[in-house]
Design a protein around this motif. Structure first.
Motif, PDB file in Angstrom:
ATOM      1  N   TYR A  32       0.992   2.167   8.508  1.00 25.87           N
ATOM      2  CA  TYR A  32       1.789   0.792   8.701  1.00 25.87           C
ATOM      3  C   TYR A  32       2.288   0.823  10.178  1.00 25.87           C
ATOM      4  O   TYR A  32       3.039   1.637  10.498  1.00 25.87           O
ATOM      5  CB  TYR A  32       2.864   0.646   7.678  1.00 25.87           C
ATOM      6  CG  TYR A  32       2.344   0.575   6.253  1.00 25.87           C
ATOM      7  CD1 TYR A  32       2.324  -0.731   5.502  1.00 25.87           C
ATOM      8  CD2 TYR A  32       1.921   1.662   5.724  1.00 25.87           C
ATOM      9  CE1 TYR A  32       2.049  -0.715   4.523  1.00 25.87           C
ATOM     10  CE2 TYR A  32       1.237   1.600   4.377  1.00 25.87           C
ATOM     11  CZ  TYR A  32       1.476   0.442   3.668  1.00 25.87           C
ATOM     12  OH  TYR A  32       0.776   0.225   2.342  1.00 25.87           O
ATOM     13  N   GLY A  34       4.260  -1.898  13.196  1.00 21.76           N
ATOM     14  CA  GLY A  34       5.159  -2.783  13.235  1.00 21.76           C
ATOM     15  C   GLY A  34       5.881  -2.951  14.763  1.00 21.76           C
ATOM     16  O   GLY A  34       5.565  -2.202  15.460  1.00 21.76           O
ATOM     17  N   PRO A  40       7.132  -4.524   9.485  1.00 18.25           N
ATOM     18  CA  PRO A  40       5.612  -4.406   9.587  1.00 18.25           C
ATOM     19  C   PRO A  40       4.657  -5.599   9.849  1.00 18.25           C
ATOM     20  O   PRO A  40       5.023  -6.628   9.365  1.00 18.25           O
ATOM     21  CB  PRO A  40       5.414  -3.814   8.162  1.00 18.25           C
ATOM     22  CG  PRO A  40       6.523  -4.486   7.495  1.00 18.25           C
ATOM     23  CD  PRO A  40       7.732  -4.572   8.363  1.00 18.25           C
ATOM     24  N   VAL A  43      -1.473  -3.063   8.653  1.00 17.63           N
ATOM     25  CA  VAL A  43      -1.724  -1.901   7.985  1.00 17.63           C
ATOM     26  C   VAL A  43      -3.258  -1.571   8.456  1.00 17.63           C
ATOM     27  O   VAL A  43      -4.210  -2.132   7.699  1.00 17.63           O
ATOM     28  CB  VAL A  43      -1.474  -2.206   6.516  1.00 17.63           C
ATOM     29  CG1 VAL A  43      -1.726  -0.690   5.870  1.00 17.63           C
ATOM     30  CG2 VAL A  43      -0.312  -2.725   6.340  1.00 17.63           C
ATOM     31  N   ASP A  54      -1.963  -8.054   4.847  1.00 20.29           N
ATOM     32  CA  ASP A  54      -1.656  -7.786   6.346  1.00 20.29           C
ATOM     33  C   ASP A  54      -2.564  -6.256   6.765  1.00 20.29           C
ATOM     34  O   ASP A  54      -2.137  -5.587   7.759  1.00 20.29           O
ATOM     35  CB  ASP A  54      -0.259  -7.541   6.684  1.00 20.29           C
ATOM     36  CG  ASP A  54       0.663  -8.539   6.241  1.00 20.29           C
ATOM     37  OD1 ASP A  54       0.109  -9.735   6.466  1.00 20.29           O
ATOM     38  OD2 ASP A  54       1.951  -8.503   6.340  1.00 20.29           O
ATOM     39  N   CYS A  55      -3.731  -6.059   6.017  1.00 21.60           N
ATOM     40  CA  CYS A  55      -4.346  -4.757   6.350  1.00 21.60           C
ATOM     41  C   CYS A  55      -5.564  -5.127   7.188  1.00 21.60           C
ATOM     42  O   CYS A  55      -5.926  -6.323   7.342  1.00 21.60           O
ATOM     43  CB  CYS A  55      -4.935  -4.316   5.156  1.00 21.60           C
ATOM     44  SG  CYS A  55      -6.232  -4.790   4.335  1.00 21.60           S
ATOM     45  N   ALA A 202       8.405   0.064   4.636  1.00 23.73           N
ATOM     46  CA  ALA A 202       7.358  -0.805   5.108  1.00 23.73           C
ATOM     47  C   ALA A 202       6.295  -1.137   4.240  1.00 23.73           C
ATOM     48  O   ALA A 202       5.960  -2.524   4.176  1.00 23.73           O
ATOM     49  CB  ALA A 202       6.624  -0.191   6.482  1.00 23.73           C
ATOM     50  N   ALA A 203       5.924  -0.383   3.251  1.00 23.50           N
ATOM     51  CA  ALA A 203       4.916  -0.808   2.275  1.00 23.50           C
ATOM     52  C   ALA A 203       5.338  -1.775   1.346  1.00 23.50           C
ATOM     53  O   ALA A 203       4.768  -2.558   0.949  1.00 23.50           O
ATOM     54  CB  ALA A 203       4.412   0.631   1.589  1.00 23.50           C
ATOM     55  N   VAL A 206       5.845  -5.353   3.129  1.00 18.96           N
ATOM     56  CA  VAL A 206       4.403  -5.707   3.083  1.00 18.96           C
ATOM     57  C   VAL A 206       4.008  -6.287   1.720  1.00 18.96           C
ATOM     58  O   VAL A 206       3.317  -7.455   1.561  1.00 18.96           O
ATOM     59  CB  VAL A 206       3.264  -4.639   3.671  1.00 18.96           C
ATOM     60  CG1 VAL A 206       1.607  -5.301   3.352  1.00 18.96           C
ATOM     61  CG2 VAL A 206       3.455  -4.653   4.970  1.00 18.96           C
TER      62      VAL A 206
END
Length: 326
Positions: A32, A34, A40, A43, A54-55, A202-203, A206
């Motif tokens: 992650y 940011g 973040p 990803v 957001d990956c 952060a995960a 997201v």
């Protein structure tokens, strides 16, 4: 050259002016990235991993650890923009064309989905193939937007793992309301995301931000599509339940509570198996013992009262937390 496939919502960032990001969180299959203040933004997920909001899914043969080698060795900056992710001499082109949008769901489909969600959770508890979830008593009696906004301060960051239990329940409930278009959910979800900053991982940020923007990890997106089409969601439910060590069941709990709050006349619940309470409330279980299988028992939190928060979500064994990924 092999290209990373990114969430469509990242288009302005990956195709805009390069900006410097820093590592916020590392897991076995994803990193992650940011801003310096902990927000973040991107990803990076290894090929074969699960796409999340957001990956950018890296192409086959390239792992995020390989891409960021120069950062670990020499402190080279991680730059995202101008159509690529670059770290020192290594770069990978990025195309923002991954659709993680959840569908619009009609109330009739949500009613049918409620039955499938409850059955899947009850079966998982009975067979002990997934961790049961905590049945949080929402402050208004159901998981409507007002309750989500009020109870978020008690749920955010509660529980172990990369995405704590309380965060997963909130993300699932937000997704249910967003899919149904429940009035008030946009403001409630925005407030929850703002509250989560600095209070959880952060995960989780997201996941919550994705839910607020009608985006979800691919197993959840596919489940909501199956529910919306009123098809058989069995396979999709199984994939969600396999997320992490507790995340799948916690996300389904949130979806269930969100749908139940938004649908005017929720369907009657199926008969509860012996593991559940007589009222068919889903319960939290003790950790599995090496000597004997556990028996599920009730550990319920109560509606928030003035300055009295609900009972904390029980912690699970450290090994379980370490295995839990988003």
């Amino acid at each position: 050259m092999p290209t990373a496939l990114a969430d469509r919502a990242l288009g302005p960032m990956v195709h805009g002016e390069p900006q410097r990001l820093t590592v916020l969180l590392r897991t076995s299959a994803a990193v992650y990235l940011g801003t310096a203040d902990g927000d973040p933004r991107l990803v990076l997920v290894d090929d074969g991993g699960i796409a999340v909001p957001d990956c950018a899914m890296l192409p086959a043969g390239l792992r995020w650890r390989d891409l960021l080698t120069a950062q670990d060795r020499t402190g080279a900056p991680i730059l995202v923009g101008a159509g690529e992710v670059r770290c020192g001499p290594r770069a990978v082109p990025v195309r923002a064309d991954l659709d993680l949008t959840v569908p619009t769901i009609q109330p009739a489909a949500a009613e049918q989905g409620l039955v499938h969600l409850r059955t899947a959770l009850a079966t998982a508890i009975r067979r002990r193939t997934a961790w049961p979830v905590v049945h949080h008593h929402w402050s208004t009696g159901s998981a409507g937007p007002q309750a989500l906004a009020t109870d978020a301060r008690y749920l955010i960051g509660r529980g172990p793992g990369v995405t704590p239990t309380g965060d997963d329940i909130l993300a699932g409930a937000i997704l249910a309301h967003v899919a149904l278009g429940t009035p008030g959910i946009e403001a409630a979800a925005t407030g929850i995301v703002d509250l989560a900053r600095g209070r959880t991982t952060a995960a989780s940020i997201v996941s919550l931000r994705g839910a607020a923007g009608a985006r979800a990890a691919t197993p959840l997106r596919d489940l909501l599509r199956a529910i919306g089409e009123q098809g058989d969601p069995t396979a999709s439910l199984g994939r969600v339940l396999r997320l992490g060590h507790t995340s799948g069941a916690d996300l389904l709990r949130g979806l269930h509570d969100g749908f139940a709050a938004a649908v005017p006349a929720a369907p009657a619940a199926p008969a509860a198996p012996a593991d559940l309470t007589a009222s068919a409330d889903l319960t939290a279980s003790a950790a599995p013992s090496a000597r004997a299988a556990p028996t599920a028992h009730v550990r319920q939190s109560h509606p928030p009262r003035a300055s009295v928060p609900p009972a904390p979500i029980p912690a699970r064994p450290r090994a379980a937390a370490e295995r839990k990924v988003s």
